[in-house]
Scaffold this motif. Sequence first.
Motif, PDB file in Angstrom:
ATOM      1  N   TRP A   1      -9.607  11.651   4.383  1.00 28.70           N
ATOM      2  CA  TRP A   1      -8.956  10.608   5.176  1.00 28.70           C
ATOM      3  C   TRP A   1      -7.504  10.941   5.404  1.00 28.70           C
ATOM      4  O   TRP A   1      -6.874  11.628   4.600  1.00 28.70           O
ATOM      5  CB  TRP A   1      -9.096   9.253   4.474  1.00 28.70           C
ATOM      6  CG  TRP A   1     -10.539   8.911   4.316  1.00 28.70           C
ATOM      7  CD1 TRP A   1     -11.351   8.367   5.248  1.00 28.70           C
ATOM      8  CD2 TRP A   1     -11.358   9.167   3.168  1.00 28.70           C
ATOM      9  NE1 TRP A   1     -12.639   8.262   4.764  1.00 28.70           N
ATOM     10  CE2 TRP A   1     -12.670   8.741   3.484  1.00 28.70           C
ATOM     11  CE3 TRP A   1     -11.131   9.708   1.903  1.00 28.70           C
ATOM     12  CZ2 TRP A   1     -13.732   8.850   2.603  1.00 28.70           C
ATOM     13  CZ3 TRP A   1     -12.195   9.810   1.019  1.00 28.70           C
ATOM     14  CH2 TRP A   1     -13.482   9.373   1.370  1.00 28.70           C
ATOM     15  N   LYS A   2      -7.004  10.444   6.532  1.00 30.83           N
ATOM     16  CA  LYS A   2      -5.656  10.811   6.968  1.00 30.83           C
ATOM     17  C   LYS A   2      -4.825   9.549   7.173  1.00 30.83           C
ATOM     18  O   LYS A   2      -5.201   8.677   7.961  1.00 30.83           O
ATOM     19  CB  LYS A   2      -5.767  11.608   8.281  1.00 30.83           C
ATOM     20  CG  LYS A   2      -4.444  12.080   8.795  1.00 30.83           C
ATOM     21  CD  LYS A   2      -4.476  13.170   9.873  1.00 30.83           C
ATOM     22  CE  LYS A   2      -5.613  13.274  10.817  1.00 30.83           C
ATOM     23  NZ  LYS A   2      -5.321  14.282  11.885  1.00 30.83           N
ATOM     24  N   ARG A   3      -3.688   9.513   6.476  1.00 28.79           N
ATOM     25  CA  ARG A   3      -2.750   8.399   6.595  1.00 28.79           C
ATOM     26  C   ARG A   3      -1.526   8.936   7.315  1.00 28.79           C
ATOM     27  O   ARG A   3      -0.881   9.869   6.847  1.00 28.79           O
ATOM     28  CB  ARG A   3      -2.400   7.938   5.185  1.00 28.79           C
ATOM     29  CG  ARG A   3      -1.581   6.702   5.063  1.00 28.79           C
ATOM     30  CD  ARG A   3      -1.449   6.405   3.551  1.00 28.79           C
ATOM     31  NE  ARG A   3      -0.335   5.554   3.258  1.00 28.79           N
ATOM     32  CZ  ARG A   3      -0.428   4.225   3.186  1.00 28.79           C
ATOM     33  NH1 ARG A   3      -1.597   3.627   3.341  1.00 28.79           N
ATOM     34  NH2 ARG A   3       0.635   3.496   2.923  1.00 28.79           N
TER      35      ARG A   3
ATOM     36  N   TRP B   1      -4.092   4.299   9.105  1.00 28.79           N
ATOM     37  CA  TRP B   1      -5.193   5.204   8.768  1.00 28.79           C
ATOM     38  C   TRP B   1      -5.814   5.708  10.063  1.00 28.79           C
ATOM     39  O   TRP B   1      -6.113   4.914  10.955  1.00 28.79           O
ATOM     40  CB  TRP B   1      -6.272   4.466   7.971  1.00 28.79           C
ATOM     41  CG  TRP B   1      -5.809   4.070   6.600  1.00 28.79           C
ATOM     42  CD1 TRP B   1      -5.423   2.827   6.202  1.00 28.79           C
ATOM     43  CD2 TRP B   1      -5.688   4.930   5.470  1.00 28.79           C
ATOM     44  NE1 TRP B   1      -5.055   2.851   4.881  1.00 28.79           N
ATOM     45  CE2 TRP B   1      -5.216   4.132   4.401  1.00 28.79           C
ATOM     46  CE3 TRP B   1      -5.921   6.276   5.236  1.00 28.79           C
ATOM     47  CZ2 TRP B   1      -4.970   4.658   3.127  1.00 28.79           C
ATOM     48  CZ3 TRP B   1      -5.682   6.801   3.976  1.00 28.79           C
ATOM     49  CH2 TRP B   1      -5.214   6.000   2.940  1.00 28.79           C
ATOM     50  N   VAL B   2      -6.031   6.995  10.149  1.00 32.03           N
ATOM     51  CA  VAL B   2      -6.734   7.538  11.307  1.00 32.03           C
ATOM     52  C   VAL B   2      -8.203   7.146  11.195  1.00 32.03           C
ATOM     53  O   VAL B   2      -8.813   7.292  10.127  1.00 32.03           O
ATOM     54  CB  VAL B   2      -6.585   9.067  11.368  1.00 32.03           C
ATOM     55  CG1 VAL B   2      -7.468   9.663  12.464  1.00 32.03           C
ATOM     56  CG2 VAL B   2      -5.123   9.435  11.602  1.00 32.03           C
ATOM     57  N   ASP B   3      -8.737   6.595  12.302  1.00 32.67           N
ATOM     58  CA  ASP B   3     -10.121   6.127  12.322  1.00 32.67           C
ATOM     59  C   ASP B   3     -10.703   6.435  13.698  1.00 32.67           C
ATOM     60  O   ASP B   3     -10.482   5.694  14.657  1.00 32.67           O
ATOM     61  CB  ASP B   3     -10.162   4.622  12.044  1.00 32.67           C
ATOM     62  CG  ASP B   3     -11.586   4.088  12.070  1.00 32.67           C
ATOM     63  OD1 ASP B   3     -12.512   4.812  12.511  1.00 32.67           O
ATOM     64  OD2 ASP B   3     -11.779   2.927  11.671  1.00 32.67           O
ATOM     65  N   PRO B   4     -11.447   7.552  13.802  1.00 36.66           N
ATOM     66  CA  PRO B   4     -11.965   7.960  15.119  1.00 36.66           C
ATOM     67  C   PRO B   4     -12.887   6.916  15.734  1.00 36.66           C
ATOM     68  O   PRO B   4     -13.124   6.953  16.938  1.00 36.66           O
ATOM     69  CB  PRO B   4     -12.741   9.248  14.798  1.00 36.66           C
ATOM     70  CG  PRO B   4     -12.173   9.742  13.503  1.00 36.66           C
ATOM     71  CD  PRO B   4     -11.792   8.513  12.742  1.00 36.66           C
TER      72      PRO B   4
ATOM     73  N   VAL C   1      -6.194   2.468  12.428  1.00 32.24           N
ATOM     74  CA  VAL C   1      -6.220   1.099  11.907  1.00 32.24           C
ATOM     75  C   VAL C   1      -4.955   0.946  11.055  1.00 32.24           C
ATOM     76  O   VAL C   1      -4.673   1.818  10.224  1.00 32.24           O
ATOM     77  CB  VAL C   1      -7.474   0.871  11.043  1.00 32.24           C
ATOM     78  CG1 VAL C   1      -7.425  -0.510  10.403  1.00 32.24           C
ATOM     79  CG2 VAL C   1      -8.730   1.042  11.864  1.00 32.24           C
ATOM     80  N   PRO C   2      -4.187  -0.136  11.260  1.00 29.63           N
ATOM     81  CA  PRO C   2      -2.937  -0.272  10.493  1.00 29.63           C
ATOM     82  C   PRO C   2      -3.205  -0.216   8.997  1.00 29.63           C
ATOM     83  O   PRO C   2      -4.208  -0.723   8.517  1.00 29.63           O
ATOM     84  CB  PRO C   2      -2.431  -1.664  10.899  1.00 29.63           C
ATOM     85  CG  PRO C   2      -3.048  -1.923  12.222  1.00 29.63           C
ATOM     86  CD  PRO C   2      -4.382  -1.245  12.203  1.00 29.63           C
ATOM     87  N   ALA C   3      -2.299   0.412   8.280  1.00 29.84           N
ATOM     88  CA  ALA C   3      -2.415   0.458   6.829  1.00 29.84           C
ATOM     89  C   ALA C   3      -1.960  -0.876   6.256  1.00 29.84           C
ATOM     90  O   ALA C   3      -1.056  -1.513   6.789  1.00 29.84           O
ATOM     91  CB  ALA C   3      -1.586   1.601   6.269  1.00 29.84           C
TER      92      ALA C   3
END
Lengths: 153, 153, 82, 82
Positions: free
Chosen positions: B119-121, B131-134, B141-143
């Motif tokens: 996962w990528k922040r 958060w990256v969310d394909p 999506v906001p952290a």
Amino acid sequence: MSYLTGEPIDLTALASRVESAERGGVVTFVGHVRNHHGGRGVRRLEYSAYAPMAEAECQAIVREAELRWPVTVELRHRTGRLDVGDVAVAIAVAGNHRGEAFDACRWIIDEVKRRVPIWKREYYTDGSVAWVDPTAAGGTVPAAEPAEGPGAR
Amino acid sequence: MSYLTGEPIDLTALASRVESAERGGVVTFVGHVRNHHGGRGVRRLEYSAYAPMAEAECQAIVREAELRWPVTVELRHRTGRLDVGDVAVAIAVAGNHRGEAFDACRWIIDEVKRRVPIWKREYYTDGSVAWVDPTAAGGTVPAAEPAEGPGAR
Amino acid sequence: MPESIRVLLFARYAELLGAECVELSAAGPSSVSEVLDRVRTLPGGSALPQSMLCAVNLRQATASDLVAPGDEVALLPPLAGG
Amino acid sequence: MPESIRVLLFARYAELLGAECVELSAAGPSSVSEVLDRVRTLPGGSALPQSMLCAVNLRQATASDLVAPGDEVALLPPLAGG
């Protein structure tokens, strides 16, 4: 800009030249000198080129790739004496989308083999010498000249 | 064998691990951290992983590729904090025939994205964090957590 | 103490629950979907999406897969590697 | 002295002719195939293959392409780069 080089090719340096903020995906292709060809052991080889035409063809290939795909390209081909394991050719392609970078890199190496006037003289472990000729049976044609003088390695 | 690494990835070293006398053609793919995503400037990012499963999935991908094509594969994925331009993932594939090396390398990066639990922040230049969310609209999506304390760079 | 089911939470899901790991007491075999139902009752758990990628003992699993005491269940947000 | 046509020979072809460059006196325009015919009459030239890849002024050319005084014609053995 010179696509031919007599110096060793640094893959990481070449890849870093194409990478950018927009184009974070980088595909590379590297061809190394193998230790065998047509059943004979290869000791070393020499690349010669029709240099001004080879430079022009390399530049044309890079430009055509950059027109056809949204990519940034670097290309280097060695000339002169190479030993087994040395990098003979290196291509680096950065793209917005990785599929385009893969397509472009593959097209470029095919075009380099098809269009760039470069020749390869192979020196074998059995002392024989031949010109690589993809159109010949066995892939080589014996070299006419004596292999090497007594002073050669 | 560890596919995840907290240390910078050296492309030339990775490529030299797959090259051999039989397999002189090497294709690599490298993904770098870009300086923008979804219209925002990216300042840095952090990769986290479900490490034991990520290692198992990477190993499965490498083995599947080496069964499917006559290739030798190396794969590395960064974890932890990365800055813009850093190498996030690197794949090196050596093949007897370059077409197979290209096919395998492309398949591997697709599988890494599809199967490996990483996962990528992203930390943006405007101070926001996501958060990256394909699967999400806009790709992030906001952290939930506060971005960074006053001591953070 | 009977063996429990260990539930791992990652990335955004760990943020929503405020935890990276919760232990569920296991009263007999259960399914992934039953594990998810119990996690949703925890503080922050209602914010979890309707469907999630899950793994049981390092392998991707579906909601109907069975879970036994001692198993490790992981709730995986959308993957973003590569 | 009238301008001549410069013929470059590479790799195996240079070995066969024992030269990397020959100058052909040009009496009016000529074609690539006429240049090849004249090169074949040189010592070693009979060993050249029936058909060859040729370039005129750095561009690939066909046998019927015209050649003028001052042009550079190159005889290219099968390529082996890459």
